[in-house]
Scaffold this motif. Structure first.
Motif, PDB file in Angstrom:
ATOM      1  N   ALA A 363      -6.863 -13.426 -12.732  1.00  0.00           N
ATOM      2  CA  ALA A 363      -8.055 -12.574 -12.683  1.00  0.00           C
ATOM      3  C   ALA A 363      -7.695 -11.102 -12.526  1.00  0.00           C
ATOM      4  O   ALA A 363      -8.552 -10.234 -12.689  1.00  0.00           O
ATOM      5  N   VAL A 364      -6.413 -10.818 -12.220  1.00  0.00           N
ATOM      6  CA  VAL A 364      -5.972  -9.439 -11.996  1.00  0.00           C
ATOM      7  C   VAL A 364      -4.752  -9.149 -12.866  1.00  0.00           C
ATOM      8  O   VAL A 364      -3.797  -9.931 -12.901  1.00  0.00           O
ATOM      9  N   ILE A 365      -4.801  -8.036 -13.569  1.00  0.00           N
ATOM     10  CA  ILE A 365      -3.632  -7.550 -14.293  1.00  0.00           C
ATOM     11  C   ILE A 365      -2.866  -6.608 -13.361  1.00  0.00           C
ATOM     12  O   ILE A 365      -3.398  -5.576 -12.953  1.00  0.00           O
ATOM     13  N   PHE A 366      -1.630  -6.980 -12.999  1.00  0.00           N
ATOM     14  CA  PHE A 366      -0.811  -6.169 -12.092  1.00  0.00           C
ATOM     15  C   PHE A 366       0.372  -5.603 -12.872  1.00  0.00           C
ATOM     16  O   PHE A 366       1.156  -6.342 -13.456  1.00  0.00           O
ATOM     17  N   LYS A 367       0.490  -4.262 -12.871  1.00  0.00           N
ATOM     18  CA  LYS A 367       1.560  -3.604 -13.600  1.00  0.00           C
ATOM     19  C   LYS A 367       2.243  -2.568 -12.707  1.00  0.00           C
ATOM     20  O   LYS A 367       1.591  -1.904 -11.886  1.00  0.00           O
ATOM     21  N   GLU A 368       3.574  -2.423 -12.880  1.00  0.00           N
ATOM     22  CA  GLU A 368       4.347  -1.403 -12.183  1.00  0.00           C
ATOM     23  C   GLU A 368       4.824  -0.346 -13.168  1.00  0.00           C
ATOM     24  O   GLU A 368       5.226  -0.675 -14.287  1.00  0.00           O
ATOM     25  N   ILE A 369       4.741   0.904 -12.763  1.00  0.00           N
ATOM     26  CA  ILE A 369       5.322   1.999 -13.536  1.00  0.00           C
ATOM     27  C   ILE A 369       6.289   2.743 -12.621  1.00  0.00           C
ATOM     28  O   ILE A 369       6.160   2.720 -11.394  1.00  0.00           O
ATOM     29  N   PHE A 370       7.288   3.417 -13.229  1.00  0.00           N
ATOM     30  CA  PHE A 370       8.365   4.024 -12.457  1.00  0.00           C
ATOM     31  C   PHE A 370       8.424   5.532 -12.679  1.00  0.00           C
ATOM     32  O   PHE A 370       8.416   6.004 -13.818  1.00  0.00           O
ATOM     33  N   HIS A 371       8.461   6.247 -11.556  1.00  0.00           N
ATOM     34  CA  HIS A 371       8.531   7.714 -11.561  1.00  0.00           C
ATOM     35  C   HIS A 371       9.991   8.123 -11.378  1.00  0.00           C
ATOM     36  O   HIS A 371      10.657   7.691 -10.435  1.00  0.00           O
ATOM     37  N   ASP A 372      10.504   8.970 -12.278  1.00  0.00           N
ATOM     38  CA  ASP A 372      11.920   9.336 -12.256  1.00  0.00           C
ATOM     39  C   ASP A 372      12.057  10.846 -12.070  1.00  0.00           C
ATOM     40  O   ASP A 372      12.083  11.604 -13.033  1.00  0.00           O
ATOM     41  N   ASP A 373      12.114  11.285 -10.812  1.00  0.00           N
ATOM     42  CA  ASP A 373      12.328  12.690 -10.474  1.00  0.00           C
ATOM     43  C   ASP A 373      13.666  12.783  -9.746  1.00  0.00           C
ATOM     44  O   ASP A 373      13.815  12.221  -8.652  1.00  0.00           O
ATOM     45  N   PRO A 374      14.671  13.467 -10.310  1.00  0.00           N
ATOM     46  CA  PRO A 374      16.000  13.491  -9.684  1.00  0.00           C
ATOM     47  C   PRO A 374      16.059  14.280  -8.384  1.00  0.00           C
ATOM     48  O   PRO A 374      17.056  14.239  -7.674  1.00  0.00           O
ATOM     49  N   ARG A 375      15.003  15.000  -8.063  1.00  0.00           N
ATOM     50  CA  ARG A 375      15.011  15.814  -6.853  1.00  0.00           C
ATOM     51  C   ARG A 375      14.739  14.962  -5.611  1.00  0.00           C
ATOM     52  O   ARG A 375      14.166  13.885  -5.679  1.00  0.00           O
ATOM     53  N   PHE A 376      15.140  15.495  -4.470  1.00  0.00           N
ATOM     54  CA  PHE A 376      14.828  14.893  -3.179  1.00  0.00           C
ATOM     55  C   PHE A 376      13.493  15.461  -2.688  1.00  0.00           C
ATOM     56  O   PHE A 376      13.096  16.560  -3.089  1.00  0.00           O
ATOM     57  N   THR A 377      12.824  14.745  -1.809  1.00  0.00           N
ATOM     58  CA  THR A 377      11.556  15.202  -1.230  1.00  0.00           C
ATOM     59  C   THR A 377      11.763  15.556   0.235  1.00  0.00           C
ATOM     60  O   THR A 377      12.175  14.705   1.029  1.00  0.00           O
ATOM     61  N   LEU A 378      11.516  16.823   0.561  1.00  0.00           N
ATOM     62  CA  LEU A 378      11.581  17.266   1.956  1.00  0.00           C
ATOM     63  C   LEU A 378      10.200  17.109   2.585  1.00  0.00           C
ATOM     64  O   LEU A 378       9.221  17.697   2.118  1.00  0.00           O
ATOM     65  N   ILE A 379      10.117  16.308   3.627  1.00  0.00           N
ATOM     66  CA  ILE A 379       8.878  16.152   4.392  1.00  0.00           C
ATOM     67  C   ILE A 379       9.089  16.833   5.740  1.00  0.00           C
ATOM     68  O   ILE A 379       9.914  16.401   6.542  1.00  0.00           O
ATOM     69  N   GLY A 380       8.384  17.933   5.967  1.00  0.00           N
ATOM     70  CA  GLY A 380       8.567  18.714   7.179  1.00  0.00           C
ATOM     71  C   GLY A 380       7.325  18.760   8.040  1.00  0.00           C
ATOM     72  O   GLY A 380       6.220  18.414   7.600  1.00  0.00           O
ATOM     73  N   GLU A 381       7.517  19.178   9.288  1.00  0.00           N
ATOM     74  CA  GLU A 381       6.415  19.340  10.239  1.00  0.00           C
ATOM     75  C   GLU A 381       6.605  20.647  10.996  1.00  0.00           C
ATOM     76  O   GLU A 381       7.718  20.952  11.446  1.00  0.00           O
TER      77      GLU A 381
END
Length: 588
Positions: A363-381
């Motif tokens: 009853a559900v179509i489940f699909k995965e897509i992939f994001h390809d960004d070579p950079r790192f993600t800085l999460i700051g506070e």
């Protein structure tokens, strides 16, 4: 008032019972409870904090089960945010609570309802109007001080309601209720709604909570403040402030539905099975669509990706949550669709759905897509270095140490900010906020493996500029026995330049210190040369020489016990080799 509320409740129930007999539609009753979140003046002036509520509701839907009318009765409680005593040089501020330190409200409302139904899920919207009976807290906040003549009390905030501390008012609420049907009759639900009162009077009596308060000026208060300084903190004439009840109610509960009819054009699997275990005679030609986004290099679920789905009269956009899931789309018809995700300017490859994806038993179509960004993600506070809690709305600046290219971002309501970092690169990060300063923090992606690491985290301390305040400049280094400004030290001094430009009244002493090793006179001269070089750098970047004092202290101001002939580690000696900033003058 309680008799009036009881009469209105009985009227509402009688009305709904009569409607139940005459109209073909669901009749339901539910119990609910949850949190009551005060907002706006109710939170600020009333000093109300998050509390709770409980209650019940009754709804009668008419023919078609879309429109109806309902009643709602609730008990709401919000405790006061009690303020501890504050002591200063020769006195203190304290609060005396003369009754229960809380707001207690009884709410009864009546109004229309609307229901949207999709399989077991029902969404209800409602608007209600009625009466609230309120019980107010009573307190007095007093400034007490002593001098040679005696002890004196001044009231700086006190409640102004009459001695009964209660009032009635007109009130309304509006909200949404999301239901999941467990069976034909029982449902679990969650809801959110907005509650507020209206008007300044009910009949001839005031209906709002009222306080008399001395208004604060810009004069700051510290524990060393004298009484004159404390009195200067308040305007001479106090003002009266009023507030309505305003809150968000978030909760859950269970309801019972007196359903009369079964759906048409269906065949029951078994005589005793409920109406949601049915097989529709016509062929189902739609499916639900669920998209998940992952980071290609680490295979981690990726949040914050904007997912677009287009095709066959459908154009949907949503943002993935912490589990990498976009919003599920219900009732998608067979056809051709294109799915693409985008984050930080980088798009995923396009995923194409065709009729073949719909020709399955699921009853559900489940699909995965992939994001390809070579950079790192800085999460700051960004956080307050004095109170150690996150600070919102702070401007941050990230600089690439090699290219000197920079970008800026303002931390959000939770004090968080996000940057994308190139691989094998060094960066500096600082706050750029008038009246405040931060250290220059170093961030590096050198040596990190992108297939193993996606996120880099950092906490950026932000401090207030104050006269006579001082701080050690982190990450400013000199070559051995030299005073030249290195490139990495220049990045740190650029932060000082930005602070000086944002705060034109700021005048500082920039000092240099050495450890105890070596000749004392030589260390003194070397530290003076380094301080002079740092000041010269600031002058060359637009800072007036009159705002700067260069001072070399050599080994005269050690921060630990590592004096001459004392055996210390290299780390202990490094603590003494430092560059400091001292605020000589500053006007906010």
């Amino acid at each position: 008032m309680k008799k009036l509320l009881l009469a209105l409740m009985l009227f509402g129930i009688t009305f709904l019972a009569i409607a139940q007999d005459r109209q073909k539609g669901d009749f339901q009753i539910g119990v609910q409870g949850g949190g009551s979140l005060p907002i706006n003046d109710y939170k600020k002036i009333g000093e109300a904090k998050t509390g709770f509520y409980s209650g019940l509701f009754i709804d009668k839907y008419f023919n078609g089960n879309m429109f109806g009318v309902g009643v709602d009765a609730r008990y709401i409680r919000n405790d006061l945010s009690k303020i501890d005593s504050f002591h200063f040089a020769n006195g203190h501020v304290s609060t005396t609570y003369k009754n229960s330190a809380r707001f207690q409200d009884y709410l009864f409302t009546l109004g229309p309802s609307y229901k949207f139904t999709k399989d077991r899920f029902h969404i209800e919207a409602y608007v209600r109007g009625g009466i609230m009976m309120q019980y107010f807290p009573e307190y007095d906040r007093t400034l007490t001080y002593s001098d040679v003549k005696g002890t004196y009390d001044y009231s700086i905030k006190s409640t102004q309601n009459d001695i009964t501390n209660k009032a009635n008012s007109w009130a309304g609420l509006g909200g949404l209720r999301a239901n999941y049907m467990l069976s034909t009759h029982f449902a679990l639900f969650a809801h959110i709604d907005y509650v507020r009162t209206f008007g300044t009077k009910f009949g001839s009596k005031p209906s709002q909570f009222s306080v008399k308060e001395s208004v604060s000026t810009t004069t700051p208060i510290t524990t060393s403040t004298t009484i004159n300084g404390y009195l200067d903190h308040y305007e001479e004439v106090p003002i009266v402030k009023n507030t309505l009840h305003q809150s968000l109610q978030v909760g859950a509960g269970i309801k019972y539905v007196f359903a009369k009819e079964s759906p048409k054009n269906v065949t029951l699997i078994a005589p005793d099975q409920n109406r949601y275990d049915e097989v529709v005679k016509t062929k189902v030609e739609t499916k639900d669509l669920q998209i998940m986004v992952r980071d290609k290099q680490t295979d981690l679920a990726l949040s914050g990706v904007i997912v677009s789905i287009e095709g066959s009269n459908t154009a949907e956009k949503s943002t993935t949550d912490a589990n990498g899931l976009a919003s599920k789309i219900s009732g998608v018809k067979s056809g051709v669709y294109q799915v693409v995700g985008e984050k930080n300017g980088v798009k995923t490859p396009i995923l194409t759905l065709t009729d073949a994806d719909f020709n399955t038993s699921s009853a559900v179509i489940f699909k995965e897509i992939f994001h390809d960004d070579p950079r790192f993600t800085l999460i700051g506070e960004t956080f307050d270095c004095a109170l150690a809690r996150n600070m919102p709305n702070i401007n941050t600046v990230l600089t690439n140490s090699k290219s000197r290219a920079n970008s800026s971002q303002i931390s959000d309501a939770e004090g968080k900010f996000i940057y994308q970092l190139d691989a094998q690169s060094d960066f500096t990060l600082m706050a750029n906020q008038q009246g405040q300063y931060s250290q220059t923090e170093l961030v590096s992606t050198k040596g990190l493996d992108r297939s193993q690491t996606l996120y880099v985290t950092l906490k950026l301390g932000v401090c207030d500029l104050e006269k006579d305040g001082s701080w050690v400049l982190k990450n400013i280094l000199y070559d051995f026995d030299k005073s030249d400004i290195r490139q990495d030290a220049a990045l740190v001094l650029d932060n000082v330049v930005a602070i000086m430009k944002q705060n034109p009244s700021l005048r500082i002493e920039l000092s240099s210190h050495t450890d105890s090793r070596g000749d004392g006179n030589y260390n003194l001269k070397l530290s003076q040369r380094r301080a002079d070089a740092a000041v010269a750098y600031l002058v060359n970047n637009g800072i007036a020489k009159s705002r700067l004092v260069a001072k070399g202290y050599g080994e005269s101001k050690l921060v630990n016990d590592c004096g001459n002939d004392v055996d210390c580690s290299e780390e202990q000696h490094q603590e003494n080799r430092r560059t400091e900033i001292k605020v000589l003058e500053y006007v906010k």
